[in-house]
Design an enzyme around this catalytic site. Structure first.
Site, short mmCIF file in Angstrom:
data_model
loop_
_atom_site.label_atom_id
_atom_site.label_comp_id
_atom_site.label_asym_id
_atom_site.label_seq_id
_atom_site.Cartn_x
_atom_site.Cartn_y
_atom_site.Cartn_z
N GLN A 70 0.84 -1.20 0.00
CA GLN A 70 0.00 0.00 0.00
C GLN A 70 0.87 1.24 0.00
OE1 GLN A 70 -1.36 1.50 3.83
NE2 GLN A 70 -1.43 -0.62 4.54
N HIS A 71 0.22 2.40 -0.11
CA HIS A 71 0.94 3.67 -0.16
C HIS A 71 1.94 3.81 1.00
CE1 HIS A 71 -2.57 4.74 -2.58
NE2 HIS A 71 -3.31 4.44 -1.55
N ALA A 72 1.47 3.51 2.19
CA ALA A 72 2.28 3.76 3.38
C ALA A 72 3.60 2.99 3.31
CB ALA A 72 1.50 3.38 4.63
#
Lengths: 115, 373
Positions: A70-72
């Protein structure tokens, strides 16, 4: 007078390596991003790319969203910020000012709550 | 508005927990979600041959629901479908959908002012269709990257995931850091910039405005939530991001960011190489999925709405451009505007203080988000 405190250990997924500690800052709505304290541990539902400029000022990340891809994960790795993802209800379990230790190797978050 | 996944029974809908709550509030944007189930049938993936197969739906409250059993079925269908050839097809269709939306967005910006109403409606509908198609990939991105990773693990690939070397987020951070340093050189520390904005020097104004134009598209998924298209948002975020931070340390931190493991090619089995190539595209897409959808609106759709608003005003003198945000895309494309319905929808939207607070939407936002910049 000493404040009462309790300690909680939360388990998530290790998303970006490293260890960090600091006070929790919980993002609950759009306005909260405008006052992120330097050196805080950011507690957030999901870290979108548009929030990336805030990352260099934080010490660590705790993210509710569960997936490792994911982005994080991408952003935290790029900025070398320890991150743990997949702690559901992190924004309920943790509060502003709690002292957190984030272990981006094991996925553990130790929270010392101060009443 | 009909549900895009009609096989959900009412009982299932009401008893299920939303995957995400109140993600989109404007009827115009919500109506694009309603097109995703149909759009999903065009992308050539196994298990997505009917609108009923699509695992996501958005309800009237803007809550997103994901059907876990359908996700499971799609996962199994994909795992037995991956070959170098099908992965290439998947890669091509995905990349083409994203590029087509960028082109359509630019086309809207370029041509809106010269279009008559009918042509502007047609272009709006086309832009909406292309946005809905990219939103399909946005929904699939919640689980397809994990399916690809699982396929790699099944193939005994032990390399780390192919994360982007320079992600969209880190590029944005670099650009914002450059803006910060340029403003400081003009004696506009973030606090002063925020305090005096927009009454700042022409040079400082130009720097911020150009940054906003460059980064238009970054921001939350909900169009009405402020993002990088808005100078007020940018100057506030500039303060939040760089106040009490050593700019050089930030630059070094970004420079020293470790690159990802690149996809193996020559020595890797063909299927593993193909899986890694497709996964790399999805990981890059994860960084840009919201940007595509938001940019389509702010670059392409806003000029079209501005063009269309003039026609509506001739028929309905009290018509405001922001009324267009309370139509669905079918009504917009069909030239239908019922003032009573618009008023009711606007009222419902403005009454939802939880949504407005969650997304940082103030009383003037609907008007300012549609202004020319």
């Amino acid at each position: 007078m000493s404040a009462e405190s309790s300690t909680t250990v939360l388990s998530g997924l290790a998303a970006a390596p490293g260890c960090a500690s600091g006070k929790a800052y919980v993002i609950r709505n759009a306005e909260d991003i405008m006052a992120v304290p330097a050196g805080a541990i950011l507690v957030i539902r999901i870290l979108h790319p548009h929030l990336a400029p805030l990352l260099p000022r934080v010490a660590g990340l705790v993210v509710e969203e569960g997936a490792i891809l994911q982005h994080a994960t991408t952003l935290a790795r790029e900025c070398s910020i320890p991150a743990v993802v997949g702690i559901r209800d992190a924004r309920t379990l943790l509060h502003d000012g709690d002292f957190l230790k984030v272990d981006g190797y094991t996925g553990k978050v130790v929270a010392k709550h101060v009443a | 508005m009909s549900s895009p996944v009609s096989k959900f029974t009412q009982a299932e809908v009401t008893s299920a927990q939303p995957y995400r709550r109140q993600i989109v509030g404007l009827p115009l944007q919500r109506s694009l979600f309603a097109q995703t189930a149909r759009a999903a049938t065009t992308i050539g993936l196994p298990g997505l041959t009917s609108e009923l197969d699509f695992p996501a739906r958005l309800d009237e409250n803007g809550d997103l629901f994901l059907d876990r059993s359908q996700v499971g079925a799609l996962t199994e269908a994909l795992l037995s479908w991956f070959t170098p050839e099908t992965l290439e097809l998947m890669h091509t269709k995905h990349a083409t959908a994203c590029a087509a939306l960028v082109d359509a967005s630019e086309n809207g910006a370029r041509s809106a002012a010269s279009l008559d109403d009918a042509a502007a409606r047609e272009l709006s509908e086309d832009l909406a269709d292309r946005t809905a198609l990219v939103m399909v990939y946005g929904i699939l991105s919640k689980f397809v990257p994990d399916v690809l990773l699982r396929a790699l693990a099944d193939a005994r690939d032990v390399e780390p995931p192919p994360f982007p070397e320079k992600s969209a987020g880190s590029e944005l951070t670099r650009d914002m850091l450059t803006l910060y340093q340029a403003c400081c050189a003009l004696d506009y520390e973030p606090q002063r910039l925020q305090h005096e904005w927009p009454h700042v020097s022409p040079e400082a104004f130009r720097l911020v405005s150009e940054f906003c134009n460059r980064q238009r598209g970054f921001g939350p998924l909900a169009w009405d939530s402020p993002g990088y298209e808005d100078p007020n948002y940018v100057v506030r975020l500039l303060h939040s991001a760089f106040h009490e931070v050593d700019a050089e340390e930030v630059r070094q931190r970004l420079s020293f960011a470790r690159g990802p493991a690149v996809a193996r090619s020559a020595e890797a089995p063909k299927r593993v190489a193909a899986l890694r190539r497709v996964l790399a595209l999805w990981l890059d897409f994860l960084e840009r999925e919201t940007w595509y959808v938001r940019r389509a609106f702010y670059v392409g759709m806003v000029p079209l709405l501005q063009q269309l608003a003039a026609g509506y005003r001739q028929e309905i003198p009290s018509f405001r451009i922001s009324d267009l945000l309370f139509l669905d895309i079918g009504e917009l494309a069909g030239g239908i505007a019922d003032p009573v319905a618009i008023h009711a929808r606007r009222h419902r939207y403005m009454e939802n203080t939880e949504y407005l607070s969650l997304h940082g939407i103030d009383a003037h936002r609907l008007a300012t988000m549609l202004e020319s910049r």
